[in-house]
Scaffold this active site. Structure first.
Site, mmCIF file in Angstrom:
data_model
loop_
_atom_site.group_PDB
_atom_site.id
_atom_site.type_symbol
_atom_site.label_atom_id
_atom_site.label_comp_id
_atom_site.label_asym_id
_atom_site.label_seq_id
_atom_site.Cartn_x
_atom_site.Cartn_y
_atom_site.Cartn_z
ATOM 1 N N LYS A 9 0.851 -1.207 0.000
ATOM 2 C CA LYS A 9 0.000 0.000 0.000
ATOM 3 C C LYS A 9 0.876 1.243 0.000
ATOM 4 O O LYS A 9 2.060 1.214 0.366
ATOM 5 C CB LYS A 9 -0.929 0.020 1.223
ATOM 6 N N ASP A 133 -2.129 -1.373 10.728
ATOM 7 C CA ASP A 133 -2.332 -1.435 9.280
ATOM 8 C C ASP A 133 -2.937 -2.754 8.807
ATOM 9 O O ASP A 133 -3.333 -2.860 7.642
ATOM 10 C CB ASP A 133 -0.996 -1.236 8.538
#
Length: 276
Positions: A9, A133
């Site tokens: 990401k 995350d």
């Protein structure tokens, strides 16, 4: 045996908007999934043990894949073990979420292979215990994030390409957070404001990363020749959006460090494998 991708990401921006009494920081960010993948192979066996190949110098007990598998072990309906092999392509300590993604992939796949029967919300809750995350990779959708990163609002983002550079250094997140000059009171904002003027959104860690790590500063100065360089997460990776006037092959070839050309993802490839 099943072989699956584990995506990285980018944080398109990262603001610190406050600090809680327990020391945790309030954040705002956008998570953009990209097509830079680690690959994980899973093979169930009847040993009852968890074995992982490809960890390098990482201690087994400290690895997020191992921790994720242990979390699910109590939910297995049999005595199955698992052999997990990892092929690392996402650089470590880079702000690309490789470890968190690997943990989320492990939760998703073992929930299926071990017939645990957990919902996606339950898997995301387990993931939050492993790292802030991890839930974004469990859900597998781009998101506006708040809180400590666990409050997610899923969003649609325009397809884009990015050039990502990985400076030859390993950034200490703890060191960045400990700096007295770190901006911790950025005014809270909204996704609508970002859509109107994304160039006004930056990363509060960027000035510190550039001053403490010359390799990061060099990479950002290089990308700033072509576009606007950004730090992802707490680094060390930096990126810029690819535009039509850029020559990506030349930029990649002349980069001062490891460089990648990546595409944005609408969703993780694992979405089709997840429970409802």
């Amino acid at each position: 045996m099943i072989r699956v991708p584990s995506p990285a990401k980018l944080n398109l921006f990262l603001h610190i908007t406050g600090r809680r009494e327990n020391g945790y920081h309030e954040l705002q960010s956008i998570f953009q999934l990209i097509d830079l993948y680690d690959w994980l192979e899973f093979e169930v066996n009847m040993t009852g043990k968890i074995h992982i190949e490809g960890l390098g110098n990482v201690q087994l007990e400290q690895n997020l894949i191992y921790k994720a598998a242990l979390l699910l072990k109590s939910h297995t309906k049999n005595s199955s073990g698992v052999q997990i092999k990892i092929e690392k392509n996402i650089p470590m300590g880079a702000g690309l979420g490789g470890g968190s993604s690997n943990a989320a992939t492990t939760l998703i796949i073992l929930n299926q292979l071990w017939d645990c029967g957990l919902t996606i919300e339950q898997l995301a809750e387990y993931g939050a215990h492993l790292g802030a995350d991890v839930p974004i990779f469990v859900y597998g959708h781009n998101a506006w994030a708040e809180g400590i990163g666990e409050q997610l609002s899923f969003i649609n983002l325009e397809p884009k390409q990015y050039i990502v550079l990985k400076p030859d250094c390993f950034i200490s997140t703890q060191l960045l957070f400990s700096q007295k000059t770190l901006t911790r009171n950025t005014k809270p904002t909204t996704f609508c404001a970002y859509q109107l003027k994304p160039s006004a959104f930056g990363n509060n860690f960027e000035p510190l990363a550039r001053s403490l790590y010359p390799e990061v500063d060099e990479a950002m100065r290089y990308l700033d020749q072509f576009g606007t360089a950004r730090l992802t997460g707490t680094g060390a990776c930096v990126f810029t959006e690819l535009t039509s006037d850029m020559k990506p092959d030349d930029i990649l070839k002349n980069a001062p460090c490891k460089a990648y050309l990546v595409h944005s993802l609408d969703e993780s490839p694992l979405c089709q494998l997840k429970v409802n």
